[in-house]
Enzyme design. Structure first.
Site, short mmCIF file in Angstrom:
data_model
loop_
_atom_site.label_atom_id
_atom_site.label_comp_id
_atom_site.label_asym_id
_atom_site.label_seq_id
_atom_site.Cartn_x
_atom_site.Cartn_y
_atom_site.Cartn_z
N HIS A 46 0.65 -1.15 -0.13
CA HIS A 46 0.37 0.15 0.01
C HIS A 46 0.09 1.13 -0.01
O HIS A 46 0.41 2.48 0.17
CB HIS A 46 -0.69 0.19 0.77
CG HIS A 46 0.08 -0.25 2.95
ND1 HIS A 46 0.74 -0.82 3.41
CD2 HIS A 46 -0.15 1.13 3.09
CE1 HIS A 46 1.22 -0.58 4.53
NE2 HIS A 46 0.48 0.94 4.51
N TYR A 47 2.31 1.06 0.49
CA TYR A 47 2.92 2.76 -0.02
C TYR A 47 3.08 3.50 -1.33
O TYR A 47 3.37 2.48 -2.55
CB TYR A 47 4.74 1.68 0.13
CG TYR A 47 4.98 1.94 2.09
CD1 TYR A 47 3.96 2.02 2.89
CD2 TYR A 47 6.01 1.08 2.20
CE1 TYR A 47 4.24 1.72 3.87
CE2 TYR A 47 6.60 0.63 3.12
CZ TYR A 47 5.90 1.22 4.23
OH TYR A 47 5.93 0.70 5.61
#
Length: 301
Positions: A46-47
């Protein structure tokens, strides 16, 4: 334990890639890191909405041989593959492999406990991914000691996968969780702990003491919570030790983490190669017993 994997004492945290660091800076940081002999890249699906993995993947294509890189990615929080259920995990891994441009992950990290999914389902899915050659090992991030011990018990009973590494936020400002709960597991079970945020969101670099001194940089957005009397005491002790050693507060703070029981590596967030080269020097900082004791004392509580 039981992996045969040897990770560098300093790893790279991919959180800033695609966010505070653009594609050119990211590639340069990765080039300098690899040239230094570093091998651990830790990120999460999700970065930057997946852009961190895309940038790492772009760099991987430039080096040819991927086998010398230890890739760890955390899954469970990306909106397209949330949680640790069977289908979410399978989707998360396929998406990460695509973004990274690789056939396998060295470590698949479960990013926090999933109250909606029995851990047995997550482990069975991980076992399938391991059997398919898409994942080598699993690791835990944001799991309680009780949950980690439960996975160990299930592995003993069924022969299924067990967590081979633990990811934890650990630094001079935030000691309690690791030291109280996870250090005993890392030491007893021989599980390597990977310490995230060794500089406490950049606060322990010693660059600022008041909120007015905080730089206009998203990397330091959370550092303000550490500003105060306790933080001042810790920074003063860091500066004193750094002066004694001819080093810097950032290197000493990172070295302090590496001196601690159970810590196999610490992953650092850097937005350019200058910051990286500064922190790589932490592996050469040896803290004397009285220096460790002083840093422990001022940061207690």
């Amino acid at each position: 334990a039981g992996t045969g994997v040897i990770v560098s004492p300093i790893g790279l945290d991919g959180a800033v890639f695609g966010w505070a660091a653009g594609i050119d800076d990211t590639a340069r940081v990765l080039d300098v890191y690899a040239a230094s002999g570093g091998n651990l890249i830790s990120t999460a699906d999700h970065y930057a909405g997946g852009r961190s993995e895309v940038m790492i993947g772009s760099w991987l294509r430039t080096i040819g041989d991927r086998s010398g890189v230890i890739l760890e990615t955390r899954v469970g929080r990306h909106p397209d593959a949330a949680g640790l259920g069977k289908f979410g995990l399978l989707r998360a891994v396929e998406n990460s492999l695509t973004r990274l441009g690789t056939d396998y992950l060295d470590f698949l990290s479960f990013d926090g406990e999933d109250d909606q999914t029995p851990i047995e389902e997550s482990l069975e899915t991980a076992q399938r991914l391991i059997a398919d050659g898409k994942v080598r090992f699993i690791s835990a991030s944001g799991f309680s000691a009780q949950a980690i011990r439960e996975v160990e018990r299930l592995a003993d009973e069924s022969g299924g996968p067990r967590f081979r590494a633990l990811l934890v936020e650990y630094n001079l400002m935030e000691r309690e969780l690791y030291e109280r709960e996870l250090e005993p597991i890392a030491v007893e079970m021989g599980r390597g702990a990977v310490a995230r945020m060794p500089l406490a969101d950049g606060y322990l670099s010693g660059q600022f003491r008041t909120k007015d001194e905080l730089p206009e940089n998203v990397m330091f957005d959370n550092a303000a919570r550490f500003i105060g009397r306790r933080g001042d005491r810790i920074l003063a002790a860091l500066r004193k030790v750094a002066d004694e050693l001819g080093s810097t507060p950032a290197r000493v703070a990172t070295a302090w983490v590496l001196h601690k029981p159970g810590i196999a590596s610490t992953v650092v967030r850097v937005k350019d190669s200058d910051q990286l080269e500064q922190l790589l020097g932490a592996v050469d900082v040896w803290l004397a017993r009285h220096q460790l004791a002083e840093l422990d004392r001022v940061s207690a509580g």
